[in-house]
Design a protein around this motif. Structure first.
Motif, PDB file in Angstrom:
ATOM      1  N   GLU A  49       0.848  -1.187   0.000  1.00 26.28           N
ATOM      2  CA  GLU A  49       0.000   0.000   0.000  1.00 26.28           C
ATOM      3  C   GLU A  49       0.884   1.237   0.000  1.00 26.28           C
ATOM      4  O   GLU A  49       1.824   1.346   0.808  1.00 26.28           O
ATOM      5  CB  GLU A  49      -0.899   0.006   1.228  1.00 26.28           C
ATOM      6  N   GLU A  50       0.599   2.160  -0.894  1.00 28.97           N
ATOM      7  CA  GLU A  50       1.402   3.372  -1.014  1.00 28.97           C
ATOM      8  C   GLU A  50       0.873   4.408  -0.025  1.00 28.97           C
ATOM      9  O   GLU A  50      -0.035   5.180  -0.331  1.00 28.97           O
ATOM     10  CB  GLU A  50       1.366   3.881  -2.456  1.00 28.97           C
ATOM     11  N   THR A  51       1.476   4.431   1.146  1.00 30.16           N
ATOM     12  CA  THR A  51       1.006   5.295   2.221  1.00 30.16           C
ATOM     13  C   THR A  51       1.769   6.611   2.324  1.00 30.16           C
ATOM     14  O   THR A  51       1.444   7.456   3.155  1.00 30.16           O
ATOM     15  CB  THR A  51       1.108   4.557   3.565  1.00 30.16           C
ATOM     16  N   ASN A  54       6.891   7.032  -1.496  1.00 25.46           N
ATOM     17  CA  ASN A  54       6.231   5.865  -2.085  1.00 25.46           C
ATOM     18  C   ASN A  54       7.204   5.005  -2.883  1.00 25.46           C
ATOM     19  O   ASN A  54       7.139   3.768  -2.842  1.00 25.46           O
ATOM     20  CB  ASN A  54       5.077   6.313  -2.977  1.00 25.46           C
ATOM     21  N   ASN A  92      -4.728   7.085  -7.747  1.00 32.15           N
ATOM     22  CA  ASN A  92      -5.983   7.042  -6.984  1.00 32.15           C
ATOM     23  C   ASN A  92      -7.148   7.642  -7.763  1.00 32.15           C
ATOM     24  O   ASN A  92      -8.289   7.201  -7.625  1.00 32.15           O
ATOM     25  CB  ASN A  92      -5.828   7.800  -5.662  1.00 32.15           C
TER      26      ASN A  92
END
Length: 214
Positions: free
Chosen positions: A58-60, A67, A105
């Motif tokens: 997950e790209e947090t 990232n 996103n």
């Protein structure tokens, strides 16, 4: 040149990359194809994370550097090989840099990524800024190169241009059909692959990487 530090991240000393296997920490076939072609002349055998059945973390992060680093470190740790990750995005001046780090996103749907929808979202957001809003934009590519021992270094490239509507062209991927690089009349999705590669943000980042590590 390595990318500037972000979020308090301090770049480490440059480590050279030797010929051999390297994991491309991406499941995006378009990116993998471009990166593999750029690495081929240097004796690097590029293997994608998808080929190794590695997970997509997950790209947090809130920056491209964060990232890219996250993805590269996970792939290097799980594979035991050096790993290269790319985090890239479209930054629109009139939208205060959006979609930026959240570029992918904007394409997310319950059934997968819809780049046509993402491009429409950008166009709709620009429409709210009025007819005189700037359509200038740029692509950013940050590369993170990581080793299993945790060493990581970063490189950045940009491609400047403006947005057009409606989308044009069927080549490329992502937002390419609406991005016209400065000095050209065709979108990234209309340009021949070789011509796009010569001026792309990813190529610019790779030039910085190659200068440093080979």
């Amino acid at each position: 040149m390595s990318a500037p530090a972000e979020d308090g991240v301090v770049p480490q000393a440059i480590r050279k990359l030797t010929p051999g296997k390297l994991v491309i920490a991406s499941h995006n076939e378009g990116k993998v194809r471009e990166i593999r072609a750029l690495l081929a002349p240097y004796g690097v055998e590029a293997i994608s994370a998808k080929e190794l059945d590695l997970p997509e973390p997950e790209e947090t992060g809130t920056t491209f550097v964060a990232n890219a680093e996250l993805k590269a470190l996970v792939a290097a740790d799980l594979s035991g090989l050096p790993a290269l990750a790319d985090d890239s995005g479209l930054c629109v001046d009139a939208l205060n840099g959006d979609p930026g780090v959240y570029t992918a996103n904007w394409a997310e749907t319950p059934t997968g990524r819809d780049w046509g929808l993402a491009m429409q979202k950008v166009e709709d957001a620009l429409a709210t800024k009025g007819p005189d809003a700037s359509r200038d934009a740029h692509f950013v590519c940050t590369l993170a190169l990581a080793w299993p021992d945790g060493h990581v270094q970063w490189f950045e490239g940009r491609a400047e241009g403006h947005l057009t509507w409606p989308p044009r062209g069927v080549a490329g991927f992502g937002y390419d059909p609406v991005f016209v690089p400065f000095g050209h009349e065709q979108t990234f999705a209309e340009l021949p692959a070789e011509e796009k590669a010569a001026i792309s943000h990813r190529t610019a980042a790779f030039k910085a990487l190659v200068t440093a590590v080979f």
